[in-house]
Motif scaffolding. Structure first.
Motif, PDB file in Angstrom:
ATOM      1  N   ARG A 240      24.883   3.769  -7.120  1.00 33.08           N
ATOM      2  CA  ARG A 240      24.629   3.090  -5.851  1.00 33.08           C
ATOM      3  C   ARG A 240      23.391   2.201  -6.027  1.00 33.08           C
ATOM      4  O   ARG A 240      22.444   2.568  -6.732  1.00 33.08           O
ATOM      5  N   THR A 241      23.432   1.042  -5.418  1.00 31.20           N
ATOM      6  CA  THR A 241      22.295   0.126  -5.470  1.00 31.20           C
ATOM      7  C   THR A 241      21.685   0.031  -4.080  1.00 31.20           C
ATOM      8  O   THR A 241      22.375  -0.315  -3.117  1.00 31.20           O
ATOM      9  N   ILE A 242      20.411   0.362  -3.992  1.00 27.89           N
ATOM     10  CA  ILE A 242      19.718   0.413  -2.699  1.00 27.89           C
ATOM     11  C   ILE A 242      18.900  -0.856  -2.513  1.00 27.89           C
ATOM     12  O   ILE A 242      18.106  -1.231  -3.393  1.00 27.89           O
ATOM     13  N   PHE A 243      19.110  -1.513  -1.372  1.00 27.04           N
ATOM     14  CA  PHE A 243      18.346  -2.726  -1.045  1.00 27.04           C
ATOM     15  C   PHE A 243      17.215  -2.379  -0.071  1.00 27.04           C
ATOM     16  O   PHE A 243      17.434  -1.698   0.933  1.00 27.04           O
ATOM     17  N   PHE A 244      16.025  -2.855  -0.400  1.00 25.17           N
ATOM     18  CA  PHE A 244      14.868  -2.696   0.481  1.00 25.17           C
ATOM     19  C   PHE A 244      14.364  -4.077   0.872  1.00 25.17           C
ATOM     20  O   PHE A 244      13.814  -4.817   0.048  1.00 25.17           O
ATOM     21  N   GLY A 245      14.585  -4.429   2.126  1.00 30.49           N
ATOM     22  CA  GLY A 245      14.033  -5.666   2.666  1.00 30.49           C
ATOM     23  C   GLY A 245      12.801  -5.370   3.510  1.00 30.49           C
ATOM     24  O   GLY A 245      12.266  -4.260   3.508  1.00 30.49           O
ATOM     25  N   SER A 246      12.348  -6.365   4.261  1.00 28.23           N
ATOM     26  CA  SER A 246      11.129  -6.187   5.051  1.00 28.23           C
ATOM     27  C   SER A 246      11.288  -5.089   6.109  1.00 28.23           C
ATOM     28  O   SER A 246      10.338  -4.359   6.402  1.00 28.23           O
ATOM     29  N   THR A 247      12.503  -4.948   6.650  1.00 31.88           N
ATOM     30  CA  THR A 247      12.732  -3.914   7.664  1.00 31.88           C
ATOM     31  C   THR A 247      12.537  -2.525   7.082  1.00 31.88           C
ATOM     32  O   THR A 247      11.858  -1.666   7.676  1.00 31.88           O
ATOM     33  N   GLU A 248      13.121  -2.290   5.915  1.00 33.13           N
ATOM     34  CA  GLU A 248      13.017  -0.981   5.270  1.00 33.13           C
ATOM     35  C   GLU A 248      11.591  -0.693   4.828  1.00 33.13           C
ATOM     36  O   GLU A 248      11.083   0.427   4.987  1.00 33.13           O
ATOM     37  N   VAL A 249      10.919  -1.698   4.285  1.00 32.90           N
ATOM     38  CA  VAL A 249       9.532  -1.506   3.828  1.00 32.90           C
ATOM     39  C   VAL A 249       8.622  -1.198   5.009  1.00 32.90           C
ATOM     40  O   VAL A 249       7.758  -0.312   4.942  1.00 32.90           O
ATOM     41  N   THR A 250       8.816  -1.917   6.118  1.00 33.40           N
ATOM     42  CA  THR A 250       8.008  -1.667   7.317  1.00 33.40           C
ATOM     43  C   THR A 250       8.222  -0.246   7.839  1.00 33.40           C
ATOM     44  O   THR A 250       7.269   0.440   8.243  1.00 33.40           O
ATOM     45  N   ALA A 251       9.483   0.207   7.816  1.00 33.21           N
ATOM     46  CA  ALA A 251       9.771   1.566   8.268  1.00 33.21           C
ATOM     47  C   ALA A 251       9.046   2.596   7.415  1.00 33.21           C
ATOM     48  O   ALA A 251       8.481   3.565   7.941  1.00 33.21           O
ATOM     49  N   LEU A 252       9.014   2.393   6.111  1.00 37.89           N
ATOM     50  CA  LEU A 252       8.357   3.349   5.220  1.00 37.89           C
ATOM     51  C   LEU A 252       6.842   3.303   5.362  1.00 37.89           C
ATOM     52  O   LEU A 252       6.159   4.326   5.241  1.00 37.89           O
ATOM     53  N   ARG A 253       6.299   2.123   5.621  1.00 46.92           N
ATOM     54  CA  ARG A 253       4.836   2.014   5.759  1.00 46.92           C
ATOM     55  C   ARG A 253       4.319   2.791   6.968  1.00 46.92           C
ATOM     56  O   ARG A 253       3.138   3.134   7.036  1.00 46.92           O
ATOM     57  N   ARG A 254       5.191   3.080   7.922  1.00 47.29           N
ATOM     58  CA  ARG A 254       4.752   3.830   9.096  1.00 47.29           C
ATOM     59  C   ARG A 254       4.366   5.263   8.745  1.00 47.29           C
ATOM     60  O   ARG A 254       3.719   5.946   9.525  1.00 47.29           O
ATOM     61  N   PHE A 255       4.774   5.720   7.545  1.00 48.50           N
ATOM     62  CA  PHE A 255       4.383   7.052   7.098  1.00 48.50           C
ATOM     63  C   PHE A 255       2.977   7.086   6.523  1.00 48.50           C
ATOM     64  O   PHE A 255       2.397   8.157   6.341  1.00 48.50           O
ATOM     65  N   MET A 256       2.434   5.919   6.168  1.00 48.28           N
ATOM     66  CA  MET A 256       1.199   5.885   5.398  1.00 48.28           C
ATOM     67  C   MET A 256      -0.031   6.107   6.274  1.00 48.28           C
ATOM     68  O   MET A 256      -0.178   5.457   7.319  1.00 48.28           O
ATOM     69  N   PRO A 257      -0.936   7.005   5.874  1.00 42.81           N
ATOM     70  CA  PRO A 257      -2.217   7.126   6.568  1.00 42.81           C
ATOM     71  C   PRO A 257      -3.021   5.845   6.373  1.00 42.81           C
ATOM     72  O   PRO A 257      -2.693   4.997   5.523  1.00 42.81           O
ATOM     73  N   HIS A 258      -4.089   5.717   7.140  1.00 40.43           N
ATOM     74  CA  HIS A 258      -4.841   4.464   7.162  1.00 40.43           C
ATOM     75  C   HIS A 258      -5.278   4.013   5.768  1.00 40.43           C
ATOM     76  O   HIS A 258      -5.163   2.828   5.421  1.00 40.43           O
ATOM     77  N   HIS A 259      -5.768   4.947   4.942  1.00 45.03           N
ATOM     78  CA  HIS A 259      -6.315   4.539   3.641  1.00 45.03           C
ATOM     79  C   HIS A 259      -5.223   4.133   2.644  1.00 45.03           C
ATOM     80  O   HIS A 259      -5.536   3.609   1.568  1.00 45.03           O
ATOM     81  N   LEU A 260      -3.937   4.327   3.015  1.00 41.55           N
ATOM     82  CA  LEU A 260      -2.848   3.918   2.126  1.00 41.55           C
ATOM     83  C   LEU A 260      -2.008   2.785   2.712  1.00 41.55           C
ATOM     84  O   LEU A 260      -0.981   2.422   2.138  1.00 41.55           O
ATOM     85  N   LYS A 261      -2.435   2.218   3.828  1.00 41.24           N
ATOM     86  CA  LYS A 261      -1.645   1.163   4.463  1.00 41.24           C
ATOM     87  C   LYS A 261      -1.454  -0.038   3.538  1.00 41.24           C
ATOM     88  O   LYS A 261      -0.466  -0.767   3.647  1.00 41.24           O
ATOM     89  N   GLN A 262      -2.408  -0.259   2.620  1.00 42.18           N
ATOM     90  CA  GLN A 262      -2.343  -1.424   1.739  1.00 42.18           C
ATOM     91  C   GLN A 262      -1.768  -1.087   0.369  1.00 42.18           C
ATOM     92  O   GLN A 262      -1.936  -1.854  -0.578  1.00 42.18           O
ATOM     93  N   CYS A 263      -1.117   0.046   0.246  1.00 45.30           N
ATOM     94  CA  CYS A 263      -0.507   0.384  -1.049  1.00 45.30           C
ATOM     95  C   CYS A 263       0.559  -0.661  -1.386  1.00 45.30           C
ATOM     96  O   CYS A 263       1.100  -1.333  -0.503  1.00 45.30           O
ATOM     97  N   SER A 264       0.852  -0.802  -2.654  1.00 42.92           N
ATOM     98  CA  SER A 264       1.827  -1.803  -3.067  1.00 42.92           C
ATOM     99  C   SER A 264       3.233  -1.392  -2.625  1.00 42.92           C
ATOM    100  O   SER A 264       3.524  -0.204  -2.445  1.00 42.92           O
ATOM    101  N   THR A 265       4.089  -2.385  -2.473  1.00 41.99           N
ATOM    102  CA  THR A 265       5.482  -2.090  -2.119  1.00 41.99           C
ATOM    103  C   THR A 265       6.134  -1.256  -3.210  1.00 41.99           C
ATOM    104  O   THR A 265       6.945  -0.363  -2.926  1.00 41.99           O
ATOM    105  N   PHE A 266       5.797  -1.526  -4.459  1.00 43.72           N
ATOM    106  CA  PHE A 266       6.352  -0.745  -5.569  1.00 43.72           C
ATOM    107  C   PHE A 266       5.982   0.728  -5.429  1.00 43.72           C
ATOM    108  O   PHE A 266       6.848   1.607  -5.533  1.00 43.72           O
ATOM    109  N   GLU A 267       4.710   1.018  -5.178  1.00 39.69           N
ATOM    110  CA  GLU A 267       4.278   2.411  -5.006  1.00 39.69           C
ATOM    111  C   GLU A 267       5.009   3.080  -3.846  1.00 39.69           C
ATOM    112  O   GLU A 267       5.447   4.231  -3.945  1.00 39.69           O
TER     113      GLU A 267
END
Length: 453
Positions: A240-267
């Protein structure tokens, strides 16, 4: 979001007899040692890439045959990259050496009764009929005493073509292969020499004397004493090939605490996939699991490696924990591990790995409970131009490579059917595990509160 490949697409490919393309001029006969990074066990495999090119009359000023153009450019480029025209031999201590024989690389001319448009608006691995677009010539796929490159150029009915390459990975990493292909592109467009001349100098990444392993390298833990298979494989694997666009990345960033908000998309994405994959495989909570991220370490050296060095300069940054901790902790826990692992890759870390290769006999990386990921977003595959413009797709031909099925994956720039830019990551798992994986991913990407994840 999972992307479905056009697996039902069927077409015929007519191939001419494979030939060896030698350098266009005489080249030196000599023996060249690989570096102590090049010849490790984990790089002793073939890696395939593929490029799809459109016929664009606004770019082409005259009708040109891509097979003829690329064959001639290859011969001219091999004058400069003549080790590619040789053969690998193995010496004492499993040391690999290129015998620069000038025999040439394997080349296949082919025609397909299909148009590029029939592949669809989105191209990503796995590709239909790949074995026809990059034919495994019998006897050509070994590591020793075989051609170091296999190239197939397939003309399409629409006037476009497909350029596919299989590389003996011990010779070059992705950056080195792109450098070679870019040189071919320059020669195809009329240059007399590559703008970046190749540099061998593999001695720059040889072990120190005396050797000294100064860092901890959990990516090369000893697997000899374990009988656990890296992944519970069966004959019924799902891809299966999973696509991550801006919507998916934004959804995942909502899990990040403040000090990790700027983590790379790759991470962020690799942390997500690592966690979902571990849950899906029903991994024992006490078992160690790890992500091995392939790092292009060219910028870690002081003084820098010479411009034009095309050997392997890749290392593994390893994030390690137990399955229980990974699955029970918030997503930010995995991101923290990945960030720390990346920061550990320094020049001394690289030198320590090289020395370990010599001491341990060039071992394979640790595969049990591992997830190996390579980020090719900046590798330059999409920049290779033979005179037909940049490719519609350029990058890995398969979702996974190497000797251990289901362990490796790529992080590939792509678009979805709506034209949105994003990242695709091919995943291979047993069928039931794939369903659990998709369920976990859907939970992470779902709208609503995320405090429980």
């Amino acid at each position: 979001m999972a992307l479905a490949p056009p697996t039902s697409l069927m077409f015929k490919v007519q191939r001419c007899k494979p030939e060896l393309v030698a350098p266009a001029k005489p080249t030196p006969y000599e023996f060249k040692q690989l570096s102590d990074i090049d010849d490790q066990e984990g790089l002793r495999f073939q890696i395939p890439t593929i490029h799809f090119y459109k016929h664009d009359s606004s770019i082409l000023k005259e009708i040109r045959d891509p097979v003829k153009v690329i064959r001639e450019a290859l011969a001219q480029t091999l004058v400069f990259y003549y080790p590619f025209a040789g053969r690998l031999r193995e010496g004492p201590g499993r040391k690999l050496v290129v015998e620069c024989t000038g025999e040439g690389v394997m080349f296949i001319e082919a025609n397909a009764d299909i148009m590029l448009e029939q592949f669809g608006d989105v191209l990503h691995p796995p590709f239909p009929c790949l074995e026809e677009l990059l034919f495994d010539v019998p006897g050509s796929g070994g590591i020793l005493n075989c051609p170091l490159l296999l190239i197939q150029v397939t003309r399409l009915k629409c006037g476009g073509f497909i350029f596919a390459v299989r590389l003996n990975h011990t010779m070059s990493d992705g950056a080195g292969l792109v450098q070679f292909m870019m040189a071919m592109g320059e020669m195809a467009r009329g240059a007399c020499a590559p703008s970046i001349l190749p540099v061998w100098q593999r001695h720059l990444l040889q072990a120190r004397d005396p050797t000294q392993v100064t860092c901890t390298h959990r990516e090369y833990d000893d697997m000899a004493s374990t009988v656990v298979v890296p992944i519970p494989l069966n004959d019924d694997m799902a891809h299966r090939t999973i696509f991550f666009g801006s919507t998916e990345v934004t959804a995942l960033r909502r899990f990040m605490p403040h000090h990790l908000k700027q983590c790379s998309t790759f991470e962020l994405l690799i942390a997500c996939l690592w966690r979902c994959r571990t849950i899906a495989l029903l991994t024992n909570p006490q078992e160690e699991v790890r992500v091995l991220c392939i790092v292009n370490a060219r910028d870690k050296f002081n003084p820098p490696l010479p411009n034009g060095y095309y050997g392997n300069v890749i290392l593994f940054s390893v994030a390690l924990t137990t399955a229980g901790k990974l699955c029970k902790n918030p997503l930010g826990y995995a991101v923290e591990l990945l960030k720390k692992a990346k920061n550990n890759v320094t020049e001394e870390y690289i030198r320590s790995v090289i020395d370990l290769m010599m001491i341990k006999g060039r071992p394979h990386f640790y595969g049990v409970g591992s997830f190996v990921v390579s980020n090719v977003t900046r590798a330059g595959f999409r920049e290779v131009d033979f005179g037909w413009g940049k490719p519609f797709y350029g990058g890995p031909a398969k979702g996974e490579v190497g000797a251990i099925p289901g362990v490796s994956g790529f992080y590939i720039p792509s678009k979805n059917s709506k034209g949105e830019n994003g990242i695709v990551v091919p995943i291979a798992l047993p069928v039931q595990a794939m369903e659990r994986f998709q369920n976990q991913l859907d939970i992470l990407l779902a709208e609503g509160p995320f405090s429980h994840l």
